[in-house]
Scaffold this motif. Sequence first.
Motif, PDB file in Angstrom:
ATOM      1  N   VAL A 281       0.586  -1.256  -0.234  1.00  0.00           N
ATOM      2  CA  VAL A 281       0.326  -0.294  -0.067  1.00  0.00           C
ATOM      3  C   VAL A 281       0.716   1.158   0.098  1.00  0.00           C
ATOM      4  O   VAL A 281       0.655   2.279  -0.745  1.00  0.00           O
ATOM      5  CB  VAL A 281      -1.193  -0.071   0.995  1.00  0.00           C
ATOM      6  N   SER A 282       1.856   1.240   0.881  1.00  0.00           N
ATOM      7  CA  SER A 282       2.838   2.049   0.911  1.00  0.00           C
ATOM      8  C   SER A 282       3.811   2.726  -0.686  1.00  0.00           C
ATOM      9  O   SER A 282       3.611   4.038  -0.950  1.00  0.00           O
ATOM     10  CB  SER A 282       4.154   1.877   1.470  1.00  0.00           C
ATOM     11  N   HIS A 283       3.669   1.568  -1.712  1.00  0.00           N
ATOM     12  CA  HIS A 283       4.509   2.099  -2.524  1.00  0.00           C
ATOM     13  C   HIS A 283       3.156   1.875  -3.795  1.00  0.00           C
ATOM     14  O   HIS A 283       3.594   3.039  -4.235  1.00  0.00           O
ATOM     15  CB  HIS A 283       5.130   0.569  -3.630  1.00  0.00           C
ATOM     16  N   THR A 284       1.532   1.771  -3.812  1.00  0.00           N
ATOM     17  CA  THR A 284       0.727   2.286  -4.299  1.00  0.00           C
ATOM     18  C   THR A 284       0.806   3.872  -4.083  1.00  0.00           C
ATOM     19  O   THR A 284       0.420   5.039  -4.731  1.00  0.00           O
ATOM     20  CB  THR A 284      -0.516   1.573  -4.007  1.00  0.00           C
ATOM     21  N   ILE A 285       0.531   4.311  -3.042  1.00  0.00           N
ATOM     22  CA  ILE A 285       0.798   5.487  -2.173  1.00  0.00           C
ATOM     23  C   ILE A 285       1.938   6.552  -3.369  1.00  0.00           C
ATOM     24  O   ILE A 285       1.861   7.129  -4.033  1.00  0.00           O
ATOM     25  CB  ILE A 285       0.870   6.356  -1.213  1.00  0.00           C
ATOM     26  N   ILE A 286       2.824   5.929  -3.334  1.00  0.00           N
ATOM     27  CA  ILE A 286       3.920   6.475  -3.779  1.00  0.00           C
ATOM     28  C   ILE A 286       4.335   6.644  -5.048  1.00  0.00           C
ATOM     29  O   ILE A 286       4.067   7.741  -5.684  1.00  0.00           O
ATOM     30  CB  ILE A 286       5.785   5.793  -3.729  1.00  0.00           C
ATOM     31  N   ASN A 287       3.281   5.268  -5.855  1.00  0.00           N
ATOM     32  CA  ASN A 287       3.354   5.784  -7.471  1.00  0.00           C
ATOM     33  C   ASN A 287       1.914   6.177  -8.056  1.00  0.00           C
ATOM     34  O   ASN A 287       1.999   6.927  -8.413  1.00  0.00           O
ATOM     35  CB  ASN A 287       2.687   4.239  -8.101  1.00  0.00           C
ATOM     36  N   PHE A 288       1.035   6.458  -7.032  1.00  0.00           N
ATOM     37  CA  PHE A 288       0.060   7.701  -7.183  1.00  0.00           C
ATOM     38  C   PHE A 288       0.011   8.986  -7.175  1.00  0.00           C
ATOM     39  O   PHE A 288       0.249   9.776  -7.636  1.00  0.00           O
ATOM     40  CB  PHE A 288      -0.974   7.347  -6.320  1.00  0.00           C
ATOM     41  N   VAL A 289       1.597   9.260  -6.319  1.00  0.00           N
ATOM     42  CA  VAL A 289       2.050  10.699  -5.520  1.00  0.00           C
ATOM     43  C   VAL A 289       2.531  11.383  -7.138  1.00  0.00           C
ATOM     44  O   VAL A 289       2.374  12.309  -7.106  1.00  0.00           O
ATOM     45  CB  VAL A 289       2.642  11.009  -4.643  1.00  0.00           C
ATOM     46  N   HIS A 290       3.511   9.993  -7.695  1.00  0.00           N
ATOM     47  CA  HIS A 290       4.224  10.714  -8.040  1.00  0.00           C
ATOM     48  C   HIS A 290       3.460  10.430  -9.667  1.00  0.00           C
ATOM     49  O   HIS A 290       3.666  11.450 -10.836  1.00  0.00           O
ATOM     50  CB  HIS A 290       5.192   9.348  -8.596  1.00  0.00           C
ATOM     51  N   ALA A 291       2.155  10.039 -10.186  1.00  0.00           N
ATOM     52  CA  ALA A 291       1.505  10.296 -11.195  1.00  0.00           C
ATOM     53  C   ALA A 291       0.566  10.610 -11.033  1.00  0.00           C
ATOM     54  O   ALA A 291       0.543  11.867 -12.172  1.00  0.00           O
ATOM     55  CB  ALA A 291       0.363   8.401 -10.879  1.00  0.00           C
ATOM     56  N   TYR A 292      -0.137  11.915  -9.804  1.00  0.00           N
ATOM     57  CA  TYR A 292      -0.529  12.221  -9.920  1.00  0.00           C
ATOM     58  C   TYR A 292      -0.144  13.663 -10.417  1.00  0.00           C
ATOM     59  O   TYR A 292       0.138  14.953 -11.172  1.00  0.00           O
ATOM     60  CB  TYR A 292      -1.486  13.299  -8.463  1.00  0.00           C
ATOM     61  N   ASN A 293       1.668  14.031 -10.061  1.00  0.00           N
ATOM     62  CA  ASN A 293       2.369  15.051  -9.825  1.00  0.00           C
ATOM     63  C   ASN A 293       2.557  15.200 -11.678  1.00  0.00           C
ATOM     64  O   ASN A 293       2.622  15.993 -11.865  1.00  0.00           O
ATOM     65  CB  ASN A 293       3.305  14.523  -8.954  1.00  0.00           C
ATOM     66  N   GLU A 294       2.694  14.443 -12.110  1.00  0.00           N
ATOM     67  CA  GLU A 294       2.976  14.357 -13.713  1.00  0.00           C
ATOM     68  C   GLU A 294       1.657  14.840 -14.409  1.00  0.00           C
ATOM     69  O   GLU A 294       1.876  15.318 -15.287  1.00  0.00           O
ATOM     70  CB  GLU A 294       3.208  12.299 -14.220  1.00  0.00           C
ATOM     71  N   ALA A 295       0.507  13.690 -13.875  1.00  0.00           N
ATOM     72  CA  ALA A 295      -0.882  14.171 -14.846  1.00  0.00           C
ATOM     73  C   ALA A 295      -0.853  15.816 -15.203  1.00  0.00           C
ATOM     74  O   ALA A 295      -1.360  16.438 -15.427  1.00  0.00           O
ATOM     75  CB  ALA A 295      -1.430  13.739 -14.324  1.00  0.00           C
ATOM     76  N   VAL A 296      -0.390  16.707 -13.198  1.00  0.00           N
ATOM     77  CA  VAL A 296      -1.163  18.116 -13.397  1.00  0.00           C
ATOM     78  C   VAL A 296       0.759  18.814 -14.123  1.00  0.00           C
ATOM     79  O   VAL A 296       0.372  20.084 -13.450  1.00  0.00           O
ATOM     80  CB  VAL A 296      -1.082  18.340 -11.868  1.00  0.00           C
ATOM     81  N   ASN A 297       1.613  18.022 -13.328  1.00  0.00           N
ATOM     82  CA  ASN A 297       2.658  18.378 -14.571  1.00  0.00           C
ATOM     83  C   ASN A 297       3.410  19.522 -13.948  1.00  0.00           C
ATOM     84  O   ASN A 297       3.850  20.709 -13.985  1.00  0.00           O
ATOM     85  CB  ASN A 297       2.445  19.737 -16.283  1.00  0.00           C
ATOM     86  N   GLU A 298       3.185  19.516 -12.514  1.00  0.00           N
ATOM     87  CA  GLU A 298       3.637  20.136 -11.476  1.00  0.00           C
ATOM     88  C   GLU A 298       4.033  19.350 -10.009  1.00  0.00           C
ATOM     89  O   GLU A 298       3.274  18.390  -9.363  1.00  0.00           O
ATOM     90  CB  GLU A 298       2.694  20.916 -10.901  1.00  0.00           C
ATOM     91  N   VAL A 299       5.166  19.534  -9.565  1.00  0.00           N
ATOM     92  CA  VAL A 299       5.376  19.050  -7.880  1.00  0.00           C
ATOM     93  C   VAL A 299       4.427  20.051  -6.749  1.00  0.00           C
ATOM     94  O   VAL A 299       4.837  20.376  -6.655  1.00  0.00           O
ATOM     95  CB  VAL A 299       6.747  18.503  -7.366  1.00  0.00           C
ATOM     96  N   LYS A 300       3.270  18.984  -7.274  1.00  0.00           N
ATOM     97  CA  LYS A 300       2.592  19.138  -6.134  1.00  0.00           C
ATOM     98  C   LYS A 300       2.516  18.650  -4.499  1.00  0.00           C
ATOM     99  O   LYS A 300       1.883  19.527  -3.528  1.00  0.00           O
ATOM    100  CB  LYS A 300       1.427  19.736  -6.015  1.00  0.00           C
ATOM    101  N   VAL A 301       2.952  18.027  -4.452  1.00  0.00           N
ATOM    102  CA  VAL A 301       2.774  16.953  -2.989  1.00  0.00           C
ATOM    103  C   VAL A 301       3.930  16.132  -3.485  1.00  0.00           C
ATOM    104  O   VAL A 301       4.621  15.565  -4.337  1.00  0.00           O
ATOM    105  CB  VAL A 301       1.825  16.163  -3.390  1.00  0.00           C
ATOM    106  N   ALA A 302       4.697  16.042  -1.647  1.00  0.00           N
ATOM    107  CA  ALA A 302       5.457  14.726  -2.091  1.00  0.00           C
ATOM    108  C   ALA A 302       5.063  14.353  -0.278  1.00  0.00           C
ATOM    109  O   ALA A 302       4.443  14.083   0.216  1.00  0.00           O
ATOM    110  CB  ALA A 302       6.654  16.142  -1.114  1.00  0.00           C
TER     111      ALA A 302
END
Lengths: 386, 386
Positions: free
Chosen positions: B262-283
């Motif tokens: 689940v931790s790794h799913t969260i990691i993938n999700f955060v990177h996927a979100y930042n990529e989708a919005v084309n900005e590093v919005k979440v760490a």
Amino acid sequence: MCTVTCIASINIAVIKYWGKRDEVLILPVNDSISATLDTDHLHAKTTVMTSSTFKEDRIWLNGKEEEIKNPRLQNCLTQIRKRARNSNQWKVHICSENNFPTAAGLASSAAGYACLVVALAKLYQIEDDITSIARSGSGSACRSVMGGFVKWCMGSESNGADSIAKQIVPASHWPEMRILILVVNDTKKKISSSIGMKRTIETSDLMQHRIKHVLPNRIKIIEQAIIEKDFKTFAEHTIKDSNQMHAVCLDAYPPVVYMNDVSHTIINFVHAYNEAVNEVKVAYTFDAGPNATLYLLEESVPEFMGVLDHFFPPGINLEQYRKGLTFKEVINSQELFNKINTTRQAPGSLKYIIYTKVGNGPKYLEDPNDHLLNKEENHIILSEYL
Amino acid sequence: MCTVTCIASINIAVIKYWGKRDEVLILPVNDSISATLDTDHLHAKTTVMTSSTFKEDRIWLNGKEEEIKNPRLQNCLTQIRKRARNSNQWKVHICSENNFPTAAGLASSAAGYACLVVALAKLYQIEDDITSIARSGSGSACRSVMGGFVKWCMGSESNGADSIAKQIVPASHWPEMRILILVVNDTKKKISSSIGMKRTIETSDLMQHRIKHVLPNRIKIIEQAIIEKDFKTFAEHTIKDSNQMHAVCLDAYPPVVYMNDVSHTIINFVHAYNEAVNEVKVAYTFDAGPNATLYLLEESVPEFMGVLDHFFPPGINLEQYRKGLTFKEVINSQELFNKINTTRQAPGSLKYIIYTKVGNGPKYLEDPNDHLLNKEENHIILSEYL
């Protein structure tokens, strides 16, 4: 017309190849060491055929015609023809298949390219080193060109001429060595090893330290351990190298993750087992996926198999679950189970297991019945999956 | 008789404290940086009381009397009394509780020891630096002694006198910063952070490289990013440092693993979100457990919360699931969901989430109703869990 058929098997690295210094020539950033598995259980089979009547080069993979223009395939064909001792310029037909499902996540390209290059080398009568040709198809394929324990020397020349594989010892040197592949159920999307290693070398701050300050010494230690048949040292460095490869992957940005919760449960279980028997009897290693490969000696197999079945109960009947070599079953004591400090998993967390050993490398099959191609119809039959 | 009550909250490191150079004094091998969270949501509350009538020092934790002889607790008490400006040698009674369940896997000892030391410091009228005293209770507790972004300077003296925490900026410097804690369901047995960091420093080959060659520069960069409110740099180095801490853990022997699937799913999700919005919005950042802590700016919260709920559907009703601050809900477009390259999870993979912000550090509670101890009965009531 001339036909050659060959089988070659996958190899399992104990010192990982992870990172290229040249993406086109496939030159690695470090030496690596592996054992080539027995061709009885996990092999690619390839038939190559030339004829004056063939109009073009063609390839069939696992029953389907594929694009011959694939650059890595072209790398191999071009180099083979450059090195050919005969001046055969006939077109070639290639047919290749694996005797194991590609969906299992076992790296099949090493076996496939090794098999192709070994078959073509015979067809074109090449007698000097061909491991660098296999390397240009799929890096670690160079290690499957021979049996036993094999070292891929990274080399230093920019054209890759000295980036070749050499046998450390043949399989007969350490005949007791056994390999157990635990195929794990997985649903995660996979990052290809090419992308994973590229991202690691480009973004991991720890990677350079691994390459420069850890591996040179580890390579020497494990090579010596193989020569001396020192299982404890071999096992500890195999484990450490697998974990370190996955550690530098996790240090990449974004992180590259191949193991899952079941993989980590296997890791905990192996450490708990070794601790319970107060001896390093089993080593694990993981490639670019969640499946575990275990190295252990033949004498450890019966007890360990019983313990494995206890903590990872099969979800299907044993005939489907256990593939490969057979062994004498033993009944383990409850006392042993109690000493192993780990949790029993729900049935079916492992899909199946393959029990095999170190092999002698690629084999030519002389019987015409073994050919995958004949003159009339190019593609004959698929052998049964394992 | 004299009574002091104080609350202090946990802190979440963006540059991790991982590894001690002195186990007794709790001196770290590197500087670390964290934000101290708002006391409104995740705090320890401690009342300390002295009286000429008390026969011995005593402590109650979360409603249960505990052993006062605990060496880390004794470290704190001894140092406090040595530094006391008054010559009060009366015995002390201590009562402490957390307003969040310890089972959530949120490091509570930092808040607990910071709170204790801050309360005792007032009781004993200590006015100079007390972060080194909190440190001797639980390393990272020194960072919870003040609010905002805090740096724990590792120091170089062998007695630890210069291993103290200093505020980089108060919470008011970057008031937009928000924190979201994703509490993950977990069944794995936990390796304590003390054991994990000891094993890492003793066995990881990569650890020294992290300490010597990665962290000094990263500390400077992230400190500057905090001062300049440069979220992108702050976020990227927060992510990298979390992954690198877990990478050196994986490189330990046997490996130390805190994150799960689940931790790794969260990691993938955060990177996927930042990529989708084309900005590093979440760490994201992970400590010695599977829970994720996310740093993001207030303006990003409504959209991100909607996306989070879409990909990690709550398994319970929203009132129980969402704790902490409130926010204005928005409806995200299907287009945004489609752009996020990740898989939707089954409901309930997150236990609950806590939405909070950077806080101002420990607070004294002057109202006698807030005390956890009174003269007659030592231990009064437990406040409600969050």
